[in-house]
Write a protein that holds these residues in place. Structure first.
Motif, PDB file in Angstrom:
ATOM      1  N   MET A   1       5.558 -39.719 -14.271  1.00 29.05           N
ATOM      2  CA  MET A   1       4.843 -38.590 -14.888  1.00 29.05           C
ATOM      3  C   MET A   1       5.696 -37.323 -14.779  1.00 29.05           C
ATOM      4  N   LYS A   2       5.776 -36.582 -15.903  1.00 30.81           N
ATOM      5  CA  LYS A   2       6.516 -35.322 -15.852  1.00 30.81           C
ATOM      6  C   LYS A   2       5.528 -34.197 -15.524  1.00 30.81           C
ATOM      7  N   THR A   3       5.847 -33.406 -14.512  1.00 30.48           N
ATOM      8  CA  THR A   3       4.955 -32.317 -14.107  1.00 30.48           C
ATOM      9  C   THR A   3       5.271 -31.061 -14.922  1.00 30.48           C
ATOM     10  N   LYS A   4       4.268 -30.584 -15.697  1.00 25.55           N
ATOM     11  CA  LYS A   4       4.477 -29.395 -16.527  1.00 25.55           C
ATOM     12  C   LYS A   4       4.249 -28.120 -15.728  1.00 25.55           C
ATOM     13  N   ILE A   5       5.012 -27.080 -16.023  1.00 28.32           N
ATOM     14  CA  ILE A   5       4.741 -25.762 -15.453  1.00 28.32           C
ATOM     15  C   ILE A   5       4.018 -24.953 -16.540  1.00 28.32           C
ATOM     16  N   LEU A   6       2.781 -24.550 -16.266  1.00 23.83           N
ATOM     17  CA  LEU A   6       1.989 -23.822 -17.258  1.00 23.83           C
ATOM     18  C   LEU A   6       1.961 -22.331 -16.930  1.00 23.83           C
ATOM     19  N   LYS A   7       2.056 -21.508 -17.966  1.00 23.03           N
ATOM     20  CA  LYS A   7       1.975 -20.058 -17.788  1.00 23.03           C
ATOM     21  C   LYS A   7       0.544 -19.600 -18.060  1.00 23.03           C
ATOM     22  N   LYS A   8       0.276 -18.317 -17.836  1.00 25.13           N
ATOM     23  CA  LYS A   8      -1.114 -17.866 -17.914  1.00 25.13           C
ATOM     24  C   LYS A   8      -1.734 -17.982 -19.304  1.00 25.13           C
ATOM     25  N   ASN A   9      -0.895 -18.037 -20.352  1.00 20.97           N
ATOM     26  CA  ASN A   9      -1.456 -18.211 -21.707  1.00 20.97           C
ATOM     27  C   ASN A   9      -1.686 -19.684 -22.066  1.00 20.97           C
ATOM     28  N   GLN A  10      -1.502 -20.582 -21.073  1.00 15.12           N
ATOM     29  CA  GLN A  10      -1.690 -22.018 -21.334  1.00 15.12           C
ATOM     30  C   GLN A  10      -2.859 -22.598 -20.536  1.00 15.12           C
ATOM     31  N   LEU A  11      -3.824 -21.736 -20.183  1.00 13.88           N
ATOM     32  CA  LEU A  11      -4.958 -22.187 -19.360  1.00 13.88           C
ATOM     33  C   LEU A  11      -5.767 -23.297 -20.024  1.00 13.88           C
TER      34      LEU A  11
ATOM     35  N   LYS B   1       4.104 -36.390  -9.416  1.00 17.46           N
ATOM     36  CA  LYS B   1       2.845 -36.951  -8.910  1.00 17.46           C
ATOM     37  C   LYS B   1       1.614 -36.270  -9.498  1.00 17.46           C
ATOM     38  N   ILE B   2       1.802 -35.096 -10.105  1.00 24.15           N
ATOM     39  CA  ILE B   2       0.657 -34.366 -10.677  1.00 24.15           C
ATOM     40  C   ILE B   2       1.003 -33.932 -12.101  1.00 24.15           C
ATOM     41  N   ALA B   3      -0.052 -33.682 -12.905  1.00 30.21           N
ATOM     42  CA  ALA B   3       0.185 -33.419 -14.333  1.00 30.21           C
ATOM     43  C   ALA B   3       0.786 -32.039 -14.560  1.00 30.21           C
ATOM     44  N   ALA B   4       0.326 -31.029 -13.804  1.00 27.73           N
ATOM     45  CA  ALA B   4       0.793 -29.666 -14.099  1.00 27.73           C
ATOM     46  C   ALA B   4       0.614 -28.726 -12.908  1.00 27.73           C
TER      47      ALA B   4
END
Ligand code: TXA
Ligand code: MG
Length: 333
Positions: A1-11, A161-164
């Motif tokens: 699984m690739k762990t995404k880094i989300l920014k505040k506009n991707q809630l 190990k986690i989605a984001a």
């Protein structure tokens, strides 16, 4: 699984992932948490697996406000109401009786109580209100490692190990919330944090007890997390209680030192062996876990010395985490 880094506009993406039963790390004012929909047993079990956490160590339930909490607490006692008005949103976790059947066993570890937390973080508030349901929120580190105070720490421990991970920048406090048990006759602080027992006493208008957390492996402690090794970097840690003792340590190139600015300036070691905890206790709280992680990335370090700070109740949280990292070992001549 690739762990995404989300920014505040991707809630919205984070909300979707949580709805699907995925794991998403989130920022709070204390440390980063590892979120999963608290009502989804399979997702909650995934949190234990990702952290490598023993299954008898229950999870905090993170809510957007006290209204949401009421669906999962058997009752909200007057004491809880007072503390909520004064400290929420903020770094105070309330232990209350759970409303039977409202949450999966995996959340509470089969206990009759549940720990509720309402973090002071706008992103996480918006995330949980959009979701409309609480998320579990243990610290987003691998079990036994120092809690994460940046999204990079979370990525280091849990990538794949986690989605984001929702990136909210470095956390403000740096140590986990104060936990107060309100399920018993007299309120007890189970874990010290930024909010001190005296502050709680003054809002409640009654004495608050302090649990010193001394439990052995075969006991069932009140806060189950207390019996496990914690905050431990790879190299052993020793607490140095008196600033003047750093000069007596006979330091070598395989030692690391973390201390307040005025002490670190006088420590005779290469720059990379030293970690400046900052000017005062607030800075040291903010930096302690970061310091322990810093030395984990320095292969040459075989022994870590960290300055003890004694400023009464204000330094309880710092000394509690440091003593655990050091497994109780203090420097003595
Ligand atoms: O600041 C914090 O509280 C962070 C952020 C992410 O919100 N969370 C956090 O969670 O520190 P965790 O799981 O790392 O620590 C929670 C502690 C554990 O020691 C656990 O045993 C205890 O709270 N706990 C949780 N539910 C409990 C319960 N029902 N009874 C007693 N202790 C409980
Ligand atoms: Mg933790």
């Amino acid at each position: 699984m690739k762990t995404k880094i989300l920014k505040k506009n991707q809630l919205d993406e984070a909300v979707d992932l949580l709805r699907q039963g995925q794991l998403v790390a989130f920022p709070t004012e204390t440390v980063y948490g590892l979120g999963a929909l608290a009502t989804n047993e399979k997702a909650v079990k995934g949190v234990y697996a990702a952290k490598g956490r023993p299954s008898d160590n229950p999870l905090i339930v993170t809510v957007s406000d006290a209204e949401m909490m009421k669906n999962y607490a058997q009752e909200v006692p007057a004491r809880a109401q007072k503390l909520i008005e004064h400290f929420w949103p903020g770094p105070l976790t309330l232990l209350l009786l759970v409303k039977p059947g409202s949450l999966p066993q995996a959340v509470t570890g089969g206990l009759k109580t549940v720990a509720f937390r309402c973090p002071d973080d706008q992103l996480t508030h918006d995330l949980i209100s959009k979701l409309g349901k609480p998320i579990v929120g243990p610290s987003a580190n691998t079990s036994t490692k120092p809690s994460p105070t940046t999204s990079e720490h979370v990525y280091h421990d849990l990538k794949g190990k986690i989605a984001a991970i929702i990136d909210g920048g470095p956390t403000r406090v740096g140590l986990e919330s104060t936990i107060i048990d309100l399920s018993v006759a007299q309120p007890v602080v189970l874990r010290p944090g930024e909010i001190t027992p005296d502050e709680l006493s003054s809002v409640l208008g009654e004495q608050v007890l302090i649990n010193t957390g001394k439990v052995s492996d075969n006991m069932v402690p009140k806060a189950p997390g207390m019996k496990y090794r914690h905050y431990a970097p790879a190299a052993p840690v020793t607490v140095v209680d008196r600033a003047q003792d750093f000069a007596r340590l006979k330091l070598t190139a395989t030692d690391g030192v973390a201390a307040l600015s005025e002490v670190i300036a006088d420590v005779d070691l290469p720059v990379k062996n030293k970690f400046n905890l900052g000017a005062d206790l607030t800075a040291a709280n903010h930096n302690l876990f970061n310091a322990l992680r810093y030395f984990d990335n320095q292969q040459q370090i075989k022994q870590i010395y960290v300055q003890g700070i004694n400023q009464g109740q204000a330094s309880y949280a710092y000394m509690n985490r440091l003593n655990k990292a050091a497994a109780g070992k203090h420097f003595t001549l």
